[in-house]
Design a protein around this motif. Structure first.
Motif, PDB file in Angstrom:
ATOM      1  N   ASP A 199       0.843  -1.155  -0.219  1.00 10.95           N
ATOM      2  CA  ASP A 199      -0.087   0.004   0.137  1.00 10.95           C
ATOM      3  C   ASP A 199       0.754   1.146   0.099  1.00 10.95           C
ATOM      4  N   TYR A 200       2.012   1.132   0.316  1.00 10.40           N
ATOM      5  CA  TYR A 200       2.979   2.483   0.576  1.00 10.40           C
ATOM      6  C   TYR A 200       3.101   3.142  -0.505  1.00 10.40           C
ATOM      7  N   PRO A 201       3.130   2.796  -1.780  1.00 11.96           N
ATOM      8  CA  PRO A 201       3.273   3.806  -2.763  1.00 11.96           C
ATOM      9  C   PRO A 201       1.867   4.821  -3.050  1.00 11.96           C
ATOM     10  N   GLN A 202       0.600   4.175  -2.775  1.00 18.01           N
ATOM     11  CA  GLN A 202      -0.552   4.742  -2.885  1.00 18.01           C
ATOM     12  C   GLN A 202      -0.743   5.617  -1.511  1.00 18.01           C
ATOM     13  N   LEU A 203      -0.474   5.161  -0.441  1.00 15.94           N
ATOM     14  CA  LEU A 203      -0.254   6.065   0.657  1.00 15.94           C
ATOM     15  C   LEU A 203       0.553   6.945   0.819  1.00 15.94           C
ATOM     16  N   MET A 204       1.747   6.808   0.338  1.00 13.61           N
ATOM     17  CA  MET A 204       2.626   8.124   0.153  1.00 13.61           C
ATOM     18  C   MET A 204       2.121   9.123  -0.722  1.00 13.61           C
ATOM     19  N   ALA A 205       1.695   8.869  -1.923  1.00 15.35           N
ATOM     20  CA  ALA A 205       1.203   9.789  -2.776  1.00 15.35           C
ATOM     21  C   ALA A 205      -0.183  10.571  -2.159  1.00 15.35           C
ATOM     22  N   ILE A 206      -1.027   9.713  -1.464  1.00 14.49           N
ATOM     23  CA  ILE A 206      -1.983  10.650  -0.810  1.00 14.49           C
ATOM     24  C   ILE A 206      -1.409  11.547   0.276  1.00 14.49           C
ATOM     25  N   GLU A 207      -0.448  11.295   1.186  1.00 19.20           N
ATOM     26  CA  GLU A 207       0.124  11.825   2.125  1.00 19.20           C
ATOM     27  C   GLU A 207       0.654  13.221   1.348  1.00 19.20           C
ATOM     28  N   ASN A 208       1.501  12.861   0.261  1.00 23.42           N
ATOM     29  CA  ASN A 208       2.100  14.052  -0.336  1.00 23.42           C
ATOM     30  C   ASN A 208       1.289  15.000  -0.959  1.00 23.42           C
ATOM     31  N   GLN A 209      -0.119  14.767  -1.127  1.00 25.81           N
ATOM     32  CA  GLN A 209      -1.043  15.528  -2.003  1.00 25.81           C
ATOM     33  C   GLN A 209      -1.859  16.526  -0.900  1.00 25.81           C
ATOM     34  N   ILE A 210      -2.076  15.598   0.116  1.00 27.79           N
ATOM     35  CA  ILE A 210      -3.351  16.390   1.080  1.00 27.79           C
ATOM     36  C   ILE A 210      -2.671  17.448   1.996  1.00 27.79           C
ATOM     37  N   TRP A 211      -1.405  17.412   2.693  1.00 25.84           N
ATOM     38  CA  TRP A 211      -1.208  18.093   3.602  1.00 25.84           C
ATOM     39  C   TRP A 211      -0.744  19.617   3.182  1.00 25.84           C
ATOM     40  N   HIS A 212      -1.152  20.749   3.605  1.00 28.76           N
ATOM     41  CA  HIS A 212      -0.729  21.768   3.456  1.00 28.76           C
ATOM     42  C   HIS A 212      -1.097  22.906   4.671  1.00 28.76           C
ATOM     43  N   LEU A 213      -0.685  23.962   4.615  1.00 21.45           N
ATOM     44  CA  LEU A 213      -0.617  24.873   5.910  1.00 21.45           C
ATOM     45  C   LEU A 213      -2.059  25.130   6.455  1.00 21.45           C
ATOM     46  N   GLY A 214      -3.135  24.751   5.838  1.00 20.98           N
ATOM     47  CA  GLY A 214      -4.494  24.889   6.402  1.00 20.98           C
ATOM     48  C   GLY A 214      -4.834  23.656   7.131  1.00 20.98           C
ATOM     49  N   THR A 257       4.922  17.679   5.482  1.00 18.99           N
ATOM     50  CA  THR A 257       5.964  16.618   5.511  1.00 18.99           C
ATOM     51  C   THR A 257       5.851  16.088   4.151  1.00 18.99           C
ATOM     52  N   THR A 258       6.706  15.781   3.258  1.00 20.41           N
ATOM     53  CA  THR A 258       6.735  15.020   1.759  1.00 20.41           C
ATOM     54  C   THR A 258       7.544  13.869   2.171  1.00 20.41           C
ATOM     55  N   TYR A 259       7.237  12.743   1.476  1.00 23.46           N
ATOM     56  CA  TYR A 259       8.233  11.550   1.372  1.00 23.46           C
ATOM     57  C   TYR A 259       8.672  11.566  -0.024  1.00 23.46           C
ATOM     58  N   GLU A 260       9.884  11.386  -0.186  1.00 20.97           N
ATOM     59  CA  GLU A 260      10.705  11.120  -1.363  1.00 20.97           C
ATOM     60  C   GLU A 260      10.707   9.728  -1.789  1.00 20.97           C
ATOM     61  N   THR A 261      10.677   8.944  -0.899  1.00 19.46           N
ATOM     62  CA  THR A 261      10.844   7.308  -1.493  1.00 19.46           C
ATOM     63  C   THR A 261       9.851   6.459  -0.521  1.00 19.46           C
ATOM     64  N   VAL A 262       9.369   5.327  -0.957  1.00 18.25           N
ATOM     65  CA  VAL A 262       8.699   4.591  -0.378  1.00 18.25           C
ATOM     66  C   VAL A 262       9.461   3.877   1.070  1.00 18.25           C
ATOM     67  N   GLU A 263      10.924   3.953   0.961  1.00 18.48           N
ATOM     68  CA  GLU A 263      11.460   3.664   2.159  1.00 18.48           C
ATOM     69  C   GLU A 263      11.550   4.640   3.111  1.00 18.48           C
ATOM     70  N   ASP A 264      11.380   5.871   2.714  1.00 18.23           N
ATOM     71  CA  ASP A 264      11.338   7.042   3.599  1.00 18.23           C
ATOM     72  C   ASP A 264      10.014   6.825   4.307  1.00 18.23           C
ATOM     73  N   TYR A 265       8.987   6.662   3.755  1.00 14.53           N
ATOM     74  CA  TYR A 265       7.477   6.269   4.187  1.00 14.53           C
ATOM     75  C   TYR A 265       7.443   5.277   5.263  1.00 14.53           C
ATOM     76  N   GLU A 309      -8.447   0.994  -5.391  1.00 14.52           N
ATOM     77  CA  GLU A 309      -7.526   2.236  -5.268  1.00 14.52           C
ATOM     78  C   GLU A 309      -7.822   2.641  -3.689  1.00 14.52           C
ATOM     79  N   ILE A 310      -6.639   2.995  -3.112  1.00  8.91           N
ATOM     80  CA  ILE A 310      -6.662   3.543  -1.748  1.00  8.91           C
ATOM     81  C   ILE A 310      -7.344   4.859  -1.732  1.00  8.91           C
ATOM     82  N   ALA A 311      -8.265   5.062  -1.027  1.00 10.20           N
ATOM     83  CA  ALA A 311      -9.091   6.445  -0.884  1.00 10.20           C
ATOM     84  C   ALA A 311      -8.607   7.284   0.199  1.00 10.20           C
ATOM     85  N   GLY A 312      -8.173   6.493   1.284  1.00 12.06           N
ATOM     86  CA  GLY A 312      -7.761   7.273   2.566  1.00 12.06           C
ATOM     87  C   GLY A 312      -7.058   6.297   3.699  1.00 12.06           C
ATOM     88  N   PHE A 313      -6.555   6.735   4.718  1.00  7.77           N
ATOM     89  CA  PHE A 313      -5.971   6.293   5.827  1.00  7.77           C
ATOM     90  C   PHE A 313      -6.211   6.676   7.058  1.00  7.77           C
TER      91      PHE A 313
END
Length: 165
Positions: A12-27, A33-41, A60-64
């Motif tokens: 699941d890590y590639p999809q989870l990492m993609a969601i994490e990298n997309q959803i977080w903002h200062l709001g 925090t963004t993840y560069e690699t699956v290993e980082d995640y 498809e993973i929709a959330g976590f």
């Protein structure tokens, strides 16, 4: 839409990492925090430390929903801190509620008494979701963060598993 909720797996890590990298903002978080690699995640999230919501139709993973004890103290063994993330395309479609329902059941099975979370006052949609699912505001850290040229409160919310109806 139907969601299949289960514990996270390495696949699941590639999809989870993609969601994490997309959803977080200062709001919605004080530090993006963004993840560069699956290993980082994987260093941050071990297998089984999150619930994942998969769309029954597409797979498809929709959330976590991540969960863990606040500290390693024995006295914290009955509390989990949770964090929720939902892909923008799946927001408002019941993913957050499905994940929160599932974590309440898992917590009850595991003898957990309290689910805690923190949410920024600038995130009313998340606050509404948590309140709709039985979380209550326990505290407010006023002007906790300086973000986008304004002070932002940090809300402490909790759900007491022993009060399951």
């Amino acid at each position: 839409m139907n969601w299949i909720i289960r514990l996270s797996e390495r696949k699941d890590y590639p999809q989870l990492m993609a969601i994490e990298n997309q959803i977080w903002h200062l709001g919605n978080t004080p530090q993006v925090t963004t993840y560069e690699t699956v290993e980082d995640y994987q260093k941050q999230y071990t297998e089984g430390s999150q619930l994942v919501a998969r769309a029954e139709e597409s797979g498809e993973i929709a959330g976590f929903l991540g969960f863990h004890n606040p500290t390693g103290l024995t006295t914290h063994q009955k509390t989990w801190i949770v964090d929720v993330g939902v892909h923008p395309d799946a927001q408002g479609k019941g993913v957050g509620t499905a994940l929160l329902t599932a974590i309440k059941l898992l917590a009850a099975e595991q003898g957990i008494h309290k689910l805690s979370l923190r949410v920024l006052s600038t995130n009313p949609a998340a606050i509404q979701l948590y309140q709709k699912n039985g979380f209550e505001i326990e505290g407010r850290l006023k002007d906790e963060f300086w973000m986008d040229a304004q002070f932002v409160d940090d809300l402490l919310m909790a759900y007491f598993v022993s009060r399951v109806a």
